[in-house]
Write an enzyme that holds these catalytic residues in place. Structure first.
Site, PDB file in Angstrom:
ATOM      1  N   ASN A  21      -7.632   6.238  -8.705  1.00 14.09           N
ATOM      2  CA  ASN A  21      -6.776   5.436  -8.099  1.00 14.09           C
ATOM      3  C   ASN A  21      -6.876   4.493  -7.082  1.00 14.09           C
ATOM      4  O   ASN A  21      -7.164   5.387  -6.311  1.00 14.09           O
ATOM      5  CB  ASN A  21      -5.477   6.353  -8.961  1.00 14.09           C
TER       6      ASN A  21
ATOM      7  N   HIS B 256      -3.787   3.572  -4.443  1.00 14.47           N
ATOM      8  CA  HIS B 256      -2.359   2.944  -4.329  1.00 14.47           C
ATOM      9  C   HIS B 256      -2.042   2.453  -2.638  1.00 14.47           C
ATOM     10  O   HIS B 256      -2.792   2.295  -1.535  1.00 14.47           O
ATOM     11  CB  HIS B 256      -1.942   4.700  -3.453  1.00 14.47           C
TER      12      HIS B 256
ATOM     13  N   SER C 285      -4.900   3.506  -0.332  1.00 16.49           N
ATOM     14  CA  SER C 285      -6.233   4.165  -0.436  1.00 16.49           C
ATOM     15  C   SER C 285      -6.393   4.851  -1.674  1.00 16.49           C
ATOM     16  O   SER C 285      -6.120   4.377  -2.186  1.00 16.49           O
ATOM     17  CB  SER C 285      -5.611   5.234  -0.124  1.00 16.49           C
TER      18      SER C 285
ATOM     19  N   ASP D 199      -0.229  10.783  -6.810  1.00 18.80           N
ATOM     20  CA  ASP D 199      -0.843  10.147  -5.997  1.00 18.80           C
ATOM     21  C   ASP D 199      -1.267  11.268  -4.213  1.00 18.80           C
ATOM     22  O   ASP D 199      -0.873  10.821  -3.455  1.00 18.80           O
ATOM     23  CB  ASP D 199       0.764   9.053  -5.209  1.00 18.80           C
TER      24      ASP D 199
HETATM   25  C1  GRF Z   1      -2.356  -2.583  -6.321  1.00 16.52           C
HETATM   26  O1  GRF Z   1      -1.541  -2.600  -5.243  1.00 16.52           O
HETATM   27  C2  GRF Z   1      -2.375  -1.342  -6.660  1.00 16.52           C
HETATM   28  O2  GRF Z   1      -2.583  -0.715  -5.047  1.00 16.52           O
HETATM   29  C3  GRF Z   1      -1.080  -0.008  -6.962  1.00 16.52           C
HETATM   30  O3  GRF Z   1      -1.108  -1.603  -8.075  1.00 16.52           O
HETATM   31  C4  GRF Z   1      -1.491  -2.502  -8.053  1.00 16.52           C
HETATM   32  C5  GRF Z   1      -1.872  -3.687  -8.589  1.00 16.52           C
HETATM   33  O4  GRF Z   1      -1.902  -4.590  -8.392  1.00 16.52           O
HETATM   34  N1  GRF Z   1      -1.256   0.756  -7.660  1.00 16.52           N
HETATM   35  P1  GRF Z   1      -3.239  -5.529  -9.742  1.00 16.52           P
HETATM   36  O5  GRF Z   1      -2.915  -5.345 -10.724  1.00 16.52           O
HETATM   37  O6  GRF Z   1      -4.587  -5.111  -9.510  1.00 16.52           O
HETATM   38  O7  GRF Z   1      -3.349  -6.933  -9.080  1.00 16.52           O
END
Ligand code: GRF
Length: 321
Positions: A109, A111, A138, A147
């Site tokens: 993932n 984050h 991260s 997370d």
């Molecule tokens: C990103 O900022 C990611 O860190 C979080 O959700 C957002 C997704 O954005 N988990 P996108 O859909 O990839 O533009």
């Protein structure tokens, strides 16, 4: 070049990270390919882009479904695609523990904070409110606790005067688009990364009683016993002479066993130059399907064959029970 890893990207929204992953996969010798983009929201903008890129898509709204039923349908689509790794990119659903556990070590993932700081939502606003000098992003392994899995890679992004959560989010995304493809590529190709392989081997070798590491002819070696009376029981061989594989050298019971292994399983074993003459076998480590349980078994055997009696006697007694 080994076969590419097959990844599924799960999204709920814009899917800009998914797009970054897809375009990175189109460049040169990227070690992964995106085989499916799936979403819990059929309207997620990223789905249309994935489809336009010729990537298979799957969408199933979660409304009216239990979490388990929705997860099961998502997982079925993932399995159907033949993917070996799941990459979450803005997937705004908590996955059930069973799903996460089945994919342990195979689900990543991203984050938008410098974990372990600011798990959960509103990460940018919280970093600004705390007057932090930096926000960031991260990439981590997914575990049942939100997370909280091992962090694989991070990028720091400075917080500038007059920063808002929106402006910071935008800049953090630029960093994410660089970081995620790289972190995924590194992760899926770790099985052939000498540094990673040595780290795994070292942790296992040094977990055995009275062991230490000592270099030998430029290779990492592992010894049992104290000082000069200690003996080598394993070597990490990055480029064994005449072999371009990465290997563990361990002691067999002798030439008959060594030759038998090499003959029966040449994709796993080889006779190393020099050491082979005294019954050491090369066990190839850079294989995507390597079983670390086998490596442990070889380390233990080899350790036992050279360890001082006072150590093995205790194990022999324990074995009797
Ligand atoms: C990103 O900022 C990611 O860190 C979080 O959700 C957002 C997704 O954005 N988990 P996108 O859909 O990839 O533009």
């Amino acid at each position: 070049m080994a076969e590419k890893a097959r990844i599924v990207v799960l999204i709920s929204g814009a899917g800009t990270n998914m797009a970054a992953l897809v375009y990175a996969s189109r460049i040169g010798d990227c070690p992964y390919e995106v085989v499916l983009v799936a979403s819990n929201d059929p309207a997620a903008a990223g789905l249309a882009l994935a489809a336009a890129e010729g990537i298979a898509t799957f969408a199933l709204p979660h409304k009216g479904m239990t979490r388990d039923a929705h997860d099961a349908a998502m997982e079925a689509a993932v399995l159907e695609s033949g993917a070996d790794t799941i990459v979450l990119a803005g997937y705004m659903r908590i996955l059930s523990d069973g799903f996460v556990e089945r994919w342990a070590g195979r689900m990543l993932n991203i984050h938008p904070s410098l974990l372990p700081k600011y798990k959960g939502l509103d990460t940018h606003a919280r970093a600004i409110a705390a007057a932090d000098s930096h926000g960031g992003t991260s990439v981590h392994l997914v575990t049942p606790e939100l997370d909280a899995g091992e962090v694989l890679a991070q990028v720091r992004v400075p917080i500038v005067p007059g920063e808002t959560a929106e402006s910071l989010a935008e800049r953090v995304k630029l960093a994410e688009h660089q970081l995620y493809p790289r972190a995924v590529a590194d992760y899926v190709s770790r099985w052939r990364n000498p540094g990673w392989l040595l780290e795994q081997l070292r942790a296992r070798a040094l977990a055995l009683p009275e062991t230490s590491e000592q270099e030998s002819f430029g290779s990492a070696g592992f010894r049992v016993g104290e000082g000069k009376s200690g003996k080598y029981f394993a070597y990490f061989s990055e480029r064994p002479h005449g072999h371009d594989r990465i290997a563990l050298l361990a002691k067999t019971s002798g030439m008959d066993e060594l030759h038998g292994l090499v003959e029966d399983q040449p994709e796993t074993y080889f006779k190393p130059a020099f050491y082979g003459a005294s019954g050491w076998v090369g066990i190839i480590l850079d294989r995507p399907d390597l079983d670390w349980g086998d490596v442990d078994a070889w380390l233990q055997r080899s350790w036992r064959s050279v360890a001082p009696k006072r150590l093995t006697r205790l194990l022999d007694i324990a074995d009797e029970f």
